[in-house]
Design a protein around this motif. Structure first.
Motif, short mmCIF file in Angstrom:
data_model
loop_
_atom_site.label_atom_id
_atom_site.label_comp_id
_atom_site.label_asym_id
_atom_site.label_seq_id
_atom_site.Cartn_x
_atom_site.Cartn_y
_atom_site.Cartn_z
N LEU A 16 0.19 -12.78 7.93
CA LEU A 16 0.33 -11.29 8.00
C LEU A 16 1.98 -10.76 7.91
CD1 LEU A 16 -1.86 -10.56 11.12
CD2 LEU A 16 -2.38 -10.35 8.80
N LEU A 20 3.10 -8.22 4.82
CA LEU A 20 4.05 -7.07 5.31
C LEU A 20 5.51 -7.27 4.53
CD1 LEU A 20 3.86 -6.77 8.98
CD2 LEU A 20 2.80 -5.34 7.41
N GLN A 23 4.39 -5.87 0.82
CA GLN A 23 4.06 -4.48 0.45
C GLN A 23 5.05 -3.74 -0.15
OE1 GLN A 23 2.29 -2.89 3.82
NE2 GLN A 23 4.21 -2.71 5.06
N CYS A 53 -5.22 -9.66 13.15
CA CYS A 53 -5.07 -8.35 12.51
C CYS A 53 -5.40 -7.21 13.62
CB CYS A 53 -6.07 -7.90 11.35
SG CYS A 53 -5.51 -8.72 9.87
N SER A 56 -2.69 -7.46 16.57
CA SER A 56 -1.48 -6.84 16.17
C SER A 56 -1.63 -5.53 15.69
CB SER A 56 -0.71 -7.63 15.18
OG SER A 56 -1.24 -7.74 14.27
N ASN A 57 -2.71 -4.91 15.74
CA ASN A 57 -3.10 -3.42 15.10
C ASN A 57 -2.47 -3.57 13.81
OD1 ASN A 57 -4.43 -2.36 17.21
ND2 ASN A 57 -2.52 -2.08 18.36
N PHE A 58 -2.58 -4.55 13.07
CA PHE A 58 -2.10 -4.86 11.68
C PHE A 58 -2.51 -3.70 10.65
CE2 PHE A 58 -2.19 -6.75 7.07
CZ PHE A 58 -1.01 -7.14 7.41
N THR A 59 -1.65 -3.04 10.02
CA THR A 59 -1.76 -2.16 8.98
C THR A 59 -1.03 -2.38 7.54
OG1 THR A 59 -0.54 -0.52 9.55
CG2 THR A 59 -2.71 -0.20 10.29
N THR A 60 -1.56 -2.15 6.31
CA THR A 60 -0.68 -2.47 5.30
C THR A 60 -0.99 -1.61 4.20
OG1 THR A 60 0.19 -4.19 3.64
CG2 THR A 60 -2.22 -4.27 4.30
N THR A 61 -0.03 -1.45 3.21
CA THR A 61 -0.50 -0.71 2.10
C THR A 61 -0.97 -1.42 1.18
OG1 THR A 61 1.70 -0.68 1.19
CG2 THR A 61 1.50 1.00 2.67
N CYS A 62 -1.15 -2.67 1.17
CA CYS A 62 -1.77 -3.48 0.14
C CYS A 62 -3.11 -3.78 0.11
CB CYS A 62 -1.11 -5.14 0.39
SG CYS A 62 0.55 -5.16 0.28
N THR A 63 -3.79 -3.67 -0.84
CA THR A 63 -5.21 -4.25 -1.13
C THR A 63 -5.17 -5.64 -1.36
OG1 THR A 63 -5.12 -3.94 -3.47
CG2 THR A 63 -5.91 -2.07 -1.99
#
Length: 75
Positions: A16, A20, A23, A53, A56-63
């Motif tokens: 992760l 990050l 991204q 995920c 950690s409430n993981f978010t990303t702009t990547c696909t």
């Protein structure tokens, strides 16, 4: 032609972190999952990644796409 990074990580938190970092430069990544059957080493598992995920409430702009090098895709 598009070029994007491929990540092979032993731990989900490390994976992760790499996503990050990427991204900011890339909009797509490949995640390699290996269980040691078809490779000399193993990586974190899909359930490990899903749990990391969620934790950690993981978010990303990547696909992402996932390259499975495993014998049993359910584990």
């Amino acid at each position: 032609m598009e070029i994007y990074p491929s990540f092979l990580s032993a731990t989900a938190p490390e994976l992760l972190h790499l996503i990050l970092q990427a991204q900011h430069v890339f909009d797509h990544v490949q995640i390699d999952i290996a269980d040691g059957t078809y490779t000399q080493s193993s990586t974190c598992t899909i359930p490990d990644v899903v749990q990391a995920c969620a934790d950690s409430n993981f978010t990303t702009t990547c696909t992402a796409e996932v390259h499975l090098m495993v014998e049993d895709i359910d584990h």
